[in-house]
Design a protein around this motif. Structure first.
Motif, PDB file in Angstrom:
ATOM      1  N   UNK A   1       0.842  -1.196   0.000  1.00 61.56           N
ATOM      2  CA  UNK A   1       0.000   0.000   0.000  1.00 61.56           C
ATOM      3  C   UNK A   1       0.878   1.247   0.000  1.00 61.56           C
ATOM      4  N   UNK A   2       0.458   2.276   0.760  1.00 65.35           N
ATOM      5  CA  UNK A   2       1.113   3.601   0.611  1.00 65.35           C
ATOM      6  C   UNK A   2       2.591   3.619   1.004  1.00 65.35           C
ATOM      7  N   UNK A   3       3.005   2.732   1.898  1.00 65.61           N
ATOM      8  CA  UNK A   3       4.422   2.705   2.282  1.00 65.61           C
ATOM      9  C   UNK A   3       5.318   2.393   1.097  1.00 65.61           C
ATOM     10  N   UNK A   4       4.777   1.719   0.111  1.00 70.55           N
ATOM     11  CA  UNK A   4       5.507   1.442  -1.124  1.00 70.55           C
ATOM     12  C   UNK A   4       5.260   2.562  -2.144  1.00 70.55           C
ATOM     13  N   UNK A   5       4.015   2.984  -2.261  1.00 73.66           N
ATOM     14  CA  UNK A   5       3.644   3.897  -3.353  1.00 73.66           C
ATOM     15  C   UNK A   5       4.099   5.337  -3.146  1.00 73.66           C
ATOM     16  N   UNK A   6       3.998   5.828  -1.893  1.00 76.53           N
ATOM     17  CA  UNK A   6       4.246   7.266  -1.660  1.00 76.53           C
ATOM     18  C   UNK A   6       5.747   7.506  -1.511  1.00 76.53           C
ATOM     19  N   UNK A   7       6.445   7.354  -2.603  1.00 78.60           N
ATOM     20  CA  UNK A   7       7.904   7.370  -2.596  1.00 78.60           C
ATOM     21  C   UNK A   7       8.386   7.910  -3.930  1.00 78.60           C
ATOM     22  N   UNK A   8       9.565   8.525  -3.921  1.00 80.96           N
ATOM     23  CA  UNK A   8      10.110   9.031  -5.184  1.00 80.96           C
ATOM     24  C   UNK A   8      10.639   7.889  -6.057  1.00 80.96           C
ATOM     25  N   UNK A   9      10.657   6.662  -5.505  1.00 82.80           N
ATOM     26  CA  UNK A   9      10.983   5.495  -6.335  1.00 82.80           C
ATOM     27  C   UNK A   9       9.885   4.425  -6.188  1.00 82.80           C
ATOM     28  N   UNK A  10       8.652   4.861  -6.006  1.00 82.68           N
ATOM     29  CA  UNK A  10       7.546   3.941  -5.736  1.00 82.68           C
ATOM     30  C   UNK A  10       7.288   2.953  -6.868  1.00 82.68           C
ATOM     31  N   UNK A  11       7.389   3.396  -8.112  1.00 84.18           N
ATOM     32  CA  UNK A  11       7.117   2.493  -9.228  1.00 84.18           C
ATOM     33  C   UNK A  11       8.150   1.373  -9.256  1.00 84.18           C
ATOM     34  N   UNK A  12       9.429   1.731  -9.066  1.00 82.22           N
ATOM     35  CA  UNK A  12      10.473   0.690  -9.036  1.00 82.22           C
ATOM     36  C   UNK A  12      10.263  -0.279  -7.873  1.00 82.22           C
ATOM     37  N   UNK A  13       9.853   0.237  -6.728  1.00 79.14           N
ATOM     38  CA  UNK A  13       9.624  -0.661  -5.581  1.00 79.14           C
ATOM     39  C   UNK A  13       8.508  -1.656  -5.914  1.00 79.14           C
ATOM     40  N   UNK A  14       7.438  -1.148  -6.513  1.00 80.19           N
ATOM     41  CA  UNK A  14       6.358  -2.041  -6.946  1.00 80.19           C
ATOM     42  C   UNK A  14       6.894  -3.109  -7.883  1.00 80.19           C
TER      43      UNK A  14
ATOM     44  N   UNK B   1      16.875   3.241  -5.069  1.00 79.81           N
ATOM     45  CA  UNK B   1      17.263   4.638  -4.814  1.00 79.81           C
ATOM     46  C   UNK B   1      16.791   5.039  -3.419  1.00 79.81           C
ATOM     47  N   UNK B   2      17.590   5.853  -2.740  1.00 81.03           N
ATOM     48  CA  UNK B   2      17.208   6.342  -1.413  1.00 81.03           C
ATOM     49  C   UNK B   2      16.158   7.436  -1.580  1.00 81.03           C
ATOM     50  N   UNK B   3      15.416   7.743  -0.500  1.00 82.02           N
ATOM     51  CA  UNK B   3      14.458   8.851  -0.576  1.00 82.02           C
ATOM     52  C   UNK B   3      15.141  10.153  -0.998  1.00 82.02           C
ATOM     53  N   UNK B   4      14.407  10.981  -1.726  1.00 78.57           N
ATOM     54  CA  UNK B   4      14.951  12.281  -2.157  1.00 78.57           C
ATOM     55  C   UNK B   4      15.147  13.217  -0.969  1.00 78.57           C
ATOM     56  N   UNK B   5      14.256  13.089   0.014  1.00 72.99           N
ATOM     57  CA  UNK B   5      14.340  13.980   1.167  1.00 72.99           C
ATOM     58  C   UNK B   5      15.311  13.359   2.176  1.00 72.99           C
ATOM     59  N   UNK B   6      16.499  13.942   2.243  1.00 74.78           N
ATOM     60  CA  UNK B   6      17.598  13.353   3.033  1.00 74.78           C
ATOM     61  C   UNK B   6      17.648  13.966   4.436  1.00 74.78           C
TER      62      UNK B   6
END
Ligand code: SF4
Length: 704
Positions: free
Chosen positions: A291-304, A575-580
Motif C-alpha cells: 500500500x502507501x508505504x511502497x507507493x508514496x515514494x520518489x521510487x515507488x514504481x520501481x519498488x512495486x 534509490x534512497x528517498x529524495x528527502x535526506x
C-alpha cells in the motif's frame, strides 16, 4: 398514531478500498429521516462484517456542516447564476488562453459515473488532458508498475486469495487500521504473516515476523530476495521461459544484492532477513499485499516492480493464493482510473496514442479531442501557481491539505483567477480559497458505481433525500457541458445512461483475448436496463463476452496485456528517498491514517464513538529522541521541515524507531493551526507515476 416506514437499501461503504457492502435502513417520519447501518451479509467483500468506521456511518449523516446552496464570492446565489458564471468564466478563459489553461481536479470519493462525464467533458470536448485526481497521491505508482510489468493497470488477485495463501507479506501497510476487514480475513485464515514496515504497528503486533527496515529500502530488499530465489533454485523456469521477457537483465541487476549487503542496506539482522527469504522461497502460495508505504515514494514504481519481479520469477501470479496485490486507499480510486481519471490516461484504460485518440473521438463524436496527456497533480498545482492554469474546478477533495507543500498549494489557489469547488462540506481549507462553491450530494444521497481493490464493481445506492439545494456531481458537470454548448453529448437523465456508455466504450474496438487488448472491458454490461442497473450485483471486471459473469483472478492462462502477451521483468536500481536527513533536519517523519478516522475527518469527526482523539495531532516519538530533544510525553511540540511546520502533542512510544517520527494525516488548518502534515513535504515525485514522496520527510523537532 405515529407512522414509521422502514426501507432497506444495499449500498457500499464510502471509506477505504476494501469496498464493504452496507445495508442502510431508513425510517421516515414526516420530513425526518433516521438511518441505521449494518454489514451486508450478501456482499462478497465483507460478508456482513464492518469495521469501526463503517459501523458508525449512520452517526455521520445529517445537515450539520453541509454546504446547502451555491456561494459566489462568499454570497449565496441560485444555481442558474452559479452555472452561468462558471460557464462564462471557463469559456472566456479557454477563448483567451486555450484549453490547457483550465483543469479539473477530481477525487477517489467520486462515483464512476461522475468521473466519466468529467473526463469526457475535459478530454473530449474542452480538448485538454488536464484532468487529474487525488488518486495520484494514493496509488499511481502501483498503476505505473502494473502497466510496465503486466501491460495494464490490472490487479491480478481477489480477496479469496488472502484466505488461500500460505504466506501473506504486508509491505508498507498497516492493514489492521487502514483495511480492517481484509486484515480480519487474513487473520481468520491460516497463513503466516510477515510485515515489512519501519515502524511497529497494530499490524506488526499480529505478525509472525516483523522486518523493521530502514525507510525507503524496500527496493533493495526485493532485489535481494530475487537473487536469493535464484541462488536456492526456487525459480519457476518454465513460467519465466514461456510467459515473461527480460529476466536475465533483471537478475543481473539484482545480482549485487547479496544477503549481507541487503541486510546492511535495509538495517536488518541477517538472520531475520534470511528467515523471510527462506519463508518466501518455501511458500508456493504467497501474496504480497502492499500500500502507501511502497507507493508514496520518489521510487515507488520501481519498488512495486521489485515486488512483482519476485512473483513473476516464481510463477506466483494468476494462481489461487498467489500474486502481487496492491490495495487501494480510497473507495473508488480504481473506478476513476477505469474511465481515464488520471491526466496521463485518455479513457477506458487507453493511453494517449493517435489510434486511441481517433477511436475515442469517434465513439464520443467529438472533433476537439485532447491530443496529449495533461498535467499530473503536483505539476498541475505548479501550473496554477505560475499562472499557466487560470481556472480550476476541484471536486470532492481538499488539496490545500493533502498535496505536498500544502501551504504553497493554498497560496497558489488564492491567486488563481477562478477556483470552483464542489463539495458536500461548507468549510474546508480548499473551500476557503474558492470563488464559487457548489453544494454536492454525498454518501447516502448519491447513486452510481464504485470499484474496490479486487476489481469488484458495486453499487452505491441513494437512501436519503439530498439536503438544501445539493446536486449530484454528474448533473453539475453535465449542466456546465450544456452551458458550454456540448449539451447533445451530455444529455443523460440517470446514472445508468452514463454507465451504459462507459461500458460500451470499454469494449469499443477491443480485441478481447489478443495481445495488446485492453484489460478493462465491461462490455457485457452495456445494455443494462434501469432495473438491471438498480439490481446490479457486485461483479469483478472484465465482464465481457468471454467472461459474462466477471473474472475472479487475472492471468490464470499466463497471457498478459503487453504487446507480446508476455509479462515484463523490470530491472530495479534501488534509490534512497529524495528527502535526506541532515545536520539541520536530522529526523525522518512518516505519516499515515488512524484506525478510526478518514481523510480530513469531515465525516468521521461527526461520530461520537470515533471521536477518541485530541484536538491536535499526536506526534509519535521514540523516548531516546524525546530525551535528546527535551520533549516530555503529552507536551506540545513543533516539527519543522524546509517547507513548513507542524504542531502537535508528543506521544512517546517504543513503536517508533529512534530517528523517526510519525504523525497522522487527518488534521487541517480548519481544525487546528499548523496541523497539516503534508505542508512539510517537498513536492518531489516518482519519475514514472508522478506520485509524491510522503513517507520520508526530513525534519527537526523542538518542544513548544
Ligand atoms: Fe468501510 Fe473499509 Fe471499514 Fe470496510 S474496511 S467498513 S470499506 S472502512
Amino acid at each position: 398514531l405515529e407512522h414509521f416506514r422502514a426501507q432497506k437499501t444495499c449500498t457500499t461503504c464510502p471509506y477505504c478500498g476494501v469496498g464493504c457492502g452496507v445495508t442502510a435502513t431508513v425510517k421516515n417520519r414526516g420530513d425526518e429521516q433516521a438511518a441505521s447501518v449494518a454489514g451486508d451479509e450478501q456482499h462478497p467483500a465483507n460478508a456482513g462484517r464492518l469495521c469501526v468506521k463503517g459501523s458508525a456511518l449512520a452517526e455521520t449523516l445529517g445537515e450539520h456542516g453541509r454546504l446547502l446552496r451555491p456561494r459566489l464570492r462568499g454570497r449565496e446565489c441560485d444555481w442558474d447564476s452559479a452555472m452561468d458564471f462558471m460557464a462564462r468564466q471557463f469559456k472566456r478563459t479557454i477563448a483567451e488562453h486555450g484549453p490547457d489553461s483550465v483543469a479539473f481536479y477530481l477525487s477517489g470519493q467520486l462515483l464512476t459515473e461522475d468521473y466519466y462525464v468529467a473526463n469526457k467533458l475535459m478530454k473530449g470536448f474542452i480538448g485538454s488532458g488536464n484532468v487529474d485526481t487525488n488518486s495520484r497521491l494514493c496509488m499511481s505508482s502501483a498503476v505505473a508498475a502494473y502497466k510496465r510489468a503486466l501491460g495494464a493497470d490490472a490487479v491480478p488477485c481477489c480477496y479469496e486469495d488472502l484466505e488461500e495463501a500460505e504466506l501473506v507479506v504486508l509491505v508498507g501497510s498497516n492493514a489492521a487500521w487502514t483495511h480492517p476487514i481484509l486484515f480480519q480475513r487474513m487473520q481468520a485464515a491460516n497463513a503466516k504473516l510477515v510485515v515489512i514496515d519501519p515502524r511497529a504497528s497494530a499490524t506488526s503486533e499480529m505478525a509472525d515476523l516483523h522486518l523493521a527496515i530502514t525507510p525507503g529500502s524496500d527496493g533493495a530488499l526485493f532485489n535481494g530476495l530475487l537473487r536469493f530465489l535464484s541462488e536456492v533454485n526456487s525459480l519457476d523456469r518454465e513460467f519465466i521461459k514461456n510467459h515473461t521477457e527480460n529476466f536475465s537483465q533483471t537478475l543481473d541487476t539484482a545480482g549485487e544484492w547479496t544477503p549481507e549487503k541487503t541486510a546492511e542496506y535495509c538495517g536488518l539482522p541477517l538472520d531475520q532477513l534470511m528467515e523471510f527469504f527462506t519463508l518466501f522461497s518455501h511458500s508456493e502460495k504467497t501474496i504480497s499485499f502492499y500500500s502507501q508505504g511502497i507507493n508514496q515514494s520518489s521510487s515507488g514504481t520501481d519498488k512495486n516492480n521489485a515486488i512483482i519481479n519476485c512473483h513473476l520469477a516464481t510463477g506466483r501470479i494468476g494462481k489461487p493464493g498467489a500474486g502481487p496485490f496492491s490495495i487501494t486507499g480510497q473507495p473508488n480510486a480504481m473506478g476513476g482510473r477505469e474511465v481515464g481519471g488520471l491526466a496521463n490516461m485518455l479513457a477506458a484504460h487507453m493511453d494517449f496514442t493517435p489510434e486511441n485518440i481517433d477511436r475515442v473521438g469517434r465513439f464520443w463524436r467529438s472533433g476537439s479531442m485532447a491530443n496529449k496527456p495533461g498535467l499530473k497533480a503536483v505539476d498541475l498545482f505548479r501550473a496554477i501557481e505560475n499562472g499557466e492554469i487560470k481556472a480550476v474546478w476541484i471536486m470532492a477533495t481538499n488539496p490545500a491539505v493533502s498535496m505536498p507543500d500544502a501551504g504553497r498549494v493554498a497560496r497558489a489557489l488564492e491567486k488563481c483567477p477562478l477556483v470552483v469547488v464542489s463539495d458536500c462540506v461548507a468549510d474546508t481549507d480548499t473551500a476557503r480559497c474558492a470563488d464559487l462553491l457548489l453544494p454536492a450530494t454525498t454518501w447516502g444521497e448519491k447513486n452510481g458505481t464504485v470499484t474496490n481493490s479486487e476489481r469488484r464493481i458495486s453499487r452505491q445506492r441513494s437512501f436519503l433525500t439530498p439536503p438544501g439545494e445539493a446536486r449530484h456531481d454528474w448533473q453539475i458537470i453535465c449542466d456546465l457541458a450544456t452551458q458550454m454548448g456540448f449539451g447533445e453529448a451530455f444529455a443523460y437523465t440517470h446514472p445508468v445512461d452514463i454507465f451504459r456508455e462507459h461500458a460500451a466504450l470499454s469494449g469499443f474496438e477491443n480485441q478481447t483475448g489478443k495481445p495488446g487488448s485492453r484489460a478493462f472491458d465491461i462490455s457485457a454490461l452495456e445494455n443494462l436496463s434501469r432495473r438491471e442497473y438498480d439490481q446490479l450485483q457486485p461483479v469483478q471486471w472484465p465482464v465481457n463476452s468471454a467472461n459474462p459473469e466477471g473474472t475472479q483472478r487475472l492471468f490464470a492462462d499466463g497471457r498478459f496485456y503487453t504487446a507480446s502477451g508476455r509479462a515484463q521483468f523490470v530491472p530495479v536500481q534501488p534509490r534512497s528517498p529524495e528527502q535526506k536527513r541532515s545536520a539541520e533536519y536530522p529526523l525522518w517523519l512518516n505519516s499515515g491514517r488512524l484506525r478510526d478516522q478518514w481523510h480530513t475527518m469531515t465525516r468521521t469527526g461527526r461520530a461520537r464513538k470515533l471521536l477518541d482523539h485530541s484536538e491536535l495531532p499526536e506526534i509519535q516519538i521514540n523516548p531516546r529522541d524525546a530525551k535528546h530533544w527535551h520533549v516530555d510525553d503529552g507536551q506540545l511540540v513543533e516539527v519543522r521541515s524546509p517547507r513548513g511546520t507542524l504542531c502537535g502533542r508528543a506521544a512517546l512510544t517504543g513503536a517508533q524507531k529512534a530517528g523517526e517520527l510519525f504523525a497522522p494525516i487527518h488534521w487541517s488548518e480548519t481544525l487546528a493551526y499548523r496541523a497539516r502534515v503534508s505542508a512539510l513535504a517537498e513536492p518531489v515525485t516518482d519519475p514514472y507515476s508522478g506520485q509524491p514522496e510522503f513517507k520520508q520527510l526530513s525534519v527537526q523537532l523542538k518542544p513548544l
